[in-house]
Every structure is written in structure tokens, then in C-alpha cells.
Design an enzyme around this catalytic site. Structure first.
Site, PDB file in Angstrom:
ATOM      1  N   ASP A 184      20.744  50.755   4.986  1.00 43.58           N
ATOM      2  CA  ASP A 184      19.171  50.893   5.107  1.00 43.58           C
ATOM      3  C   ASP A 184      18.540  49.791   4.599  1.00 43.58           C
ATOM      4  O   ASP A 184      17.713  49.014   5.320  1.00 43.58           O
ATOM      5  CB  ASP A 184      19.158  52.061   4.423  1.00 43.58           C
TER       6      ASP A 184
ATOM      7  N   ASP B 261      12.855  61.012  -3.839  1.00 42.93           N
ATOM      8  CA  ASP B 261      12.970  59.711  -4.617  1.00 42.93           C
ATOM      9  C   ASP B 261      11.563  59.118  -4.028  1.00 42.93           C
ATOM     10  O   ASP B 261      11.101  58.115  -4.912  1.00 42.93           O
ATOM     11  CB  ASP B 261      14.103  58.929  -4.161  1.00 42.93           C
TER      12      ASP B 261
ATOM     13  N   SER C 291      25.587  60.803   1.587  1.00 39.84           N
ATOM     14  CA  SER C 291      24.473  59.922   0.895  1.00 39.84           C
ATOM     15  C   SER C 291      24.826  60.161  -0.658  1.00 39.84           C
ATOM     16  O   SER C 291      24.489  61.228  -1.321  1.00 39.84           O
ATOM     17  CB  SER C 291      23.227  60.772   1.400  1.00 39.84           C
TER      18      SER C 291
ATOM     19  N   ARG D  36      14.640  56.696 -10.952  1.00 39.36           N
ATOM     20  CA  ARG D  36      13.568  56.054 -10.548  1.00 39.36           C
ATOM     21  C   ARG D  36      12.227  55.462 -11.118  1.00 39.36           C
ATOM     22  O   ARG D  36      11.878  54.293 -10.510  1.00 39.36           O
ATOM     23  CB  ARG D  36      12.952  57.131  -9.317  1.00 39.36           C
TER      24      ARG D  36
HETATM   25  N1  ARG Z   1      18.754  65.809  -5.694  1.00 43.47           N
HETATM   26  C1  ARG Z   1      18.629  64.922  -6.405  1.00 43.47           C
HETATM   27  C2  ARG Z   1      17.195  64.417  -6.895  1.00 43.47           C
HETATM   28  O1  ARG Z   1      16.272  64.907  -6.085  1.00 43.47           O
HETATM   29  C3  ARG Z   1      19.444  63.623  -6.262  1.00 43.47           C
HETATM   30  C4  ARG Z   1      18.706  62.657  -5.048  1.00 43.47           C
HETATM   31  C5  ARG Z   1      19.724  61.747  -4.662  1.00 43.47           C
HETATM   32  N2  ARG Z   1      19.225  60.617  -3.951  1.00 43.47           N
HETATM   33  C6  ARG Z   1      19.380  60.034  -2.973  1.00 43.47           C
HETATM   34  N3  ARG Z   1      18.891  58.896  -2.432  1.00 43.47           N
HETATM   35  N4  ARG Z   1      20.723  60.078  -2.500  1.00 43.47           N
HETATM   36  O2  ARG Z   1      16.956  64.008  -7.853  1.00 43.47           O
END
Ligand code: ARG
Length: 420
Positions: free
Chosen positions: A34, A144, A196, A115
Site C-alpha cells: 500500500d 488507525d 493484514s 499510533r
Molecule cells: N484492532 C486493533 C486496533 O484497532 C488492531 C488494528 C491493526 N491495524 C492494522 N492496520 N492492521 O487497534
């Protein structure tokens, strides 16, 4: 016609970039498909320069020289690689430990904690390299985007944001085609989309593929970090964690920095199959999703901390703090790291954790970590009082009936009213 004219789309928020004003972009670059496609696409679509930032939060198996080389090869002006492991551990994980941070009863928040730091570093590097815009690779369906954009909009109102994945409407097939066409190396083929993944020092998440089918039990290939519990050693292992003021400071008696302690604990836990979490989660953007987490260090450190806290706190503190812990985890999950309430709660966490010093031992065995011993100079515990043997001094058994009579008074009166 400027290169940006064909990517105009309605903008909803004030911090979203006007394509005509995007000249130099700070791209949060992972080296994956990406963000590699994005690196080219931003140059082509906006006619903008791109500076890349790659942040090391302790995700295993990355070669930062390779990522940097790829960025430069794809036309980045520069690629900054920042090792932020220490800051992540000291400023984010240490607070999470003091707050026993779990969201939804199981998720230790590793991504959610990473993040705001990544976005804060993006702001700093955007400013120092003269960028007007920050770009990230989050989709429009996840948490995110909330965490990153809320951070940028809070810390740097002068900077704008673009989130190409949210607007470019390329699926995986189209991205691969775009990559091939633009000489972007693609690992693997088009046959199956990978999981992912997101990971750092504190854990690893997998989403997508069969994980979206709630009736599908975890397939073994998802576990890249943790040994399957059924393959873990036949012999249990004892592990001893020592805390000072709520912070883990030593593993098996050896003093370690927080990064090293977390890495070493993760390694031992992973070997014993500890830290697999199969989790249904309420995202901030409304969706309910399933995630598979591997968090071996968190699965040991958090229960050890909580146990010690329970030992040194009074019944009233133990009744009250979990509510605040819960709220802390929710704020962080929701991307509101910079919200003052989080700092207010941290002040409370720090105050309670002043007493949280001592040592906890856990027994690790085939996927389980169970506390087996505790010790603390601050334990509100007196073995002679707790004992079934006759005790005098602070505790008088003959006072108990009076206590029971008064303590149960209202409940007894109410029972009688409702049952007569
Ligand atoms: N569900 C988790 C969260 O919202 C993990 C997210 C993982 N992020 C990703 N871009 N794969 O914090």
C-alpha cells in the site's frame, strides 16, 4: 490542467488537504504494498515531492536499510528511519502497564498505543523537512485513521492530511497492477491476499481472510510469533517479574531496561504458547470485527502487575481503579491519546502505583501464565491475621457478629418489605 485536478473529491474535514495545495508530503512508509504504491501515486497524482518516515517500534524482522533503499528507488526525496522503541516503552507502554490496559476485556492496545507516537513523529518530521501534508496508509474502515488524524489535527493544525487508500478506489488486484506498471517490487503473487498484520514490541495483530468468518477456528499459519500451545514444551517454566512503582524493572532477578525486559519476556512467553487472543472487537467507527492477537509479553506483564496492585491496594482502591483503567483503555483505543482526561487519569495511575513494588512469579505452561507467588514490602497483608489459627491484636473475632448485624441492616429490611 494540474496533475491534482483528476483526484479532486469532496472533502469533509478542515484538515483534509486541498489537492492544489499539496506540494511536499511526509509519507508514513512501511515498505509494504500500500505505502509503496502510495509513494509513486502521490508523486504522479499531485505532482508533489515525497519525504518518507519509517518508525521502528520493535516490530520483528524488519530490514530498515532495505525499506530506505526501496523508498529512495521509488523517488522519495529522503527516507528517515527513526528507532522509537525506547520512547514507545517509556512514554506509552509504561503508562499502559500502570493502567492494566486492556480494551474489550482482551486487547492490550499495542497498535492503539503506537499510533499517537507514529503520528507525533510524522508531525515533527513534516515540520523539519518543510512538508505541508502528511499521508498515511490507513483504510476508511479502521481505528488507525482516527488515531493518526486526530493526532495530526491536534498537534499541528497547520498541516493537512491525505489518506489515499480511503479515496483511490484501487482494490488489491489494481494495486498490484499499478505496482507492476510502475516498477514497484511486489512480494508474492496475486493468488491470495495475505493477512493484514500490524505489530510492535507489545504485540501483533492479524486481520482478514478466514478471520472474518466467525465460525472459522484459527488456522495454524496465523501464529507467526507464538508457538502453538500444543507444541509448547512439556515442562512448565517459572518466570519472576519485579516491579518498582508499577514499572517492571527486572526479569528473573536481572535488572533490565523496559525495551529489553519486554523483548525477553515476549520470547519466553512465545515459547510456551502464551498470549494468543481471539477477539471480537467494537471499533470506534461502528464496525464489529474479529482480530487474532499474539501478545506474549502483555499476557505476562499485565497479570503480574495487576496481581501486585491488588496486593498493595485497599479494598476501596481495588474496587475503584478498574473503572478508571477501563476508561483509560477506551480513550486510548479511541485515538484520544492527547485528550486531557488521559493525563488526568495518568496522574491517578501514578499515585496508586507509588506502592506497586515487589515481585510476582508466574508459571508458564502450554498457553497459560498463572501467578504462583507474590511478595511486596507494601502488601496490605498480614499472614497472622489471615490465618485460620486464633489471632488477637488488630482483629477481634468476637467483634464480627456486631459488624454483620449492622452491615446487613438495609438488605434485611428490604428483604422483609418485599417478601411479606
Ligand atoms: N484492532 C486493533 C486496533 O484497532 C488492531 C488494528 C491493526 N491495524 C492494522 N492496520 N492492521 O487497534
Amino acid at each position: 490542467m494540474s496533475p491534482a485536478d483528476h483526484i479532486s473529491f469532496p472533502r469533509t474535514a478542515g484538515y483534509e488537504a486541498d489537492p492544489a495545495e499539496v506540494h511536499r508530503v511526509l509519507l508514513l512508509y512501511s515498505g509494504g504494498l500500500d505505502t509503496s504504491v502510495m509513494l509513486k501515486w502521490i508523486q504522479d497524482s499531485y505532482g508533489a515531492q515525497v519525504v518518507c518516515l519509517t518508525v521502528n517500534l520493535g516490530q520483528p524482522g524488519e530490514d530498515y536499510e532495505v525499506i530506505k533503499g526501496k523508498a529512495i528507488q521509488l523517488g522519495a526525496l529522503e527516507c528517515h528511519v527513526v528507532d522509537a522503541r525506547r520512547e514507545f516503552a517509556e512514554e506509552y507502554l509504561a503508562r499502559a502497564i500502570k493502567a492494566n490496559a486492556l480494551y474489550g476485556g482482551g486487547y492490550p492496545l499495542f497498535t492503539a498505543l503506537g499510533r499517537p507516537l507514529i503520528a507525533k513523529l510524522a508531525v515533527e518530521h513534516a515540520r523539519s523537512s518543510g512538508c505541508d501534508t502528511i499521508a498515511h496508509g490507513c483504510t476508511g474502515k479502521g481505528n488507525d485513521q482516527v488515531r493518526i488524524e486526530a493526532t495530526v489535527a491536534t498537534l499541528a493544525p497547520e498541516l493537512k492530511v491525505i489518506a489515499p487508500v480511503r479515496s483511490w478506489q484501487m482494490g488489491r488486484e489494481e494495486e498490484i497492477a499499478y505496482a507492476r506498471e510502475h516498477g514497484i517490487p511486489v512480494k508474492g503473487g496475486t493468488e491470495s491476499a495475505p493477512y493484514s498484520i500490524d505489530d510492535n514490541l507489545w504485540g501483533r495483530s492479524s486481520e482478514g481472510r478466514w478471520i472474518e468468518d466467525l465460525g472459522h477456528a484459527p488456522e495454524d499459519d496465523v501464529f507467526q510469533l507464538i508457538t502453538r500451545p500444543e507444541d509448547a514444551p512439556e515442562e512448565p517454566e517459572l518466570i519472576e517479574l519485579s516491579f518498582e512503582r508499577g514499572r517492571p524493572v527486572a526479569l528473573n532477578g536481572e535488572p533490565l531496561g523496559l525495551v529489553e525486559l519486554i523483548e525477553a519476556t515476549a520470547e519466553i512467553g512465545a515459547r510456551h504458547g502464551v498470549g494468543i487472543i481471539d477477539h471480537i472487537e467494537d471499533r470506534i467507527v461502528g464496525l464489529k470485527v474479529r482480530d487474532i492477537y499474539e501478545a506474549p509479553a502483555a499476557a505476562i506483564v499485565l497479570p503480574a502487575h495487576q496481581e501486585l496492585e491488588r496486593l498493595v491496594c485497599t479494598i476501596h482502591q481495588n474496587q475503584f481503579k478498574p473503572q478508571l483503567d477501563h476508561h483509560w483503555a477506551y480513550l486510548v483505543y479511541a485515538g484520544l491519546w492527547w485528550e486531557p482526561l488521559r493525563g488526568d487519569l495518568d496522574a491517578y495511575m501514578d499515585q496508586v502505583n507509588e506502592q506497586v513494588s515487589g515481585t510476582i512469579a508466574l508459571k508458564l505452561y502450554k498457553g497459560h501464565a498463572r501467578v504462583v507467588t507474590r511478595s511486596s514490602p507494601n502488601a496490605v497483608y498480614d499472614a497472622s491475621l489471615a490465618s485460620f489459627a486464633q489471632s488477637g491484636g488488630l482483629f477481634s473475632q468476637s467483634a464480627s457478629p456486631g459488624f454483620i448485624e449492622l452491615f446487613s441492616l438495609q438488605s434485611r429490611m428490604a428483604w422483609r418489605l418485599r417478601n411479606e
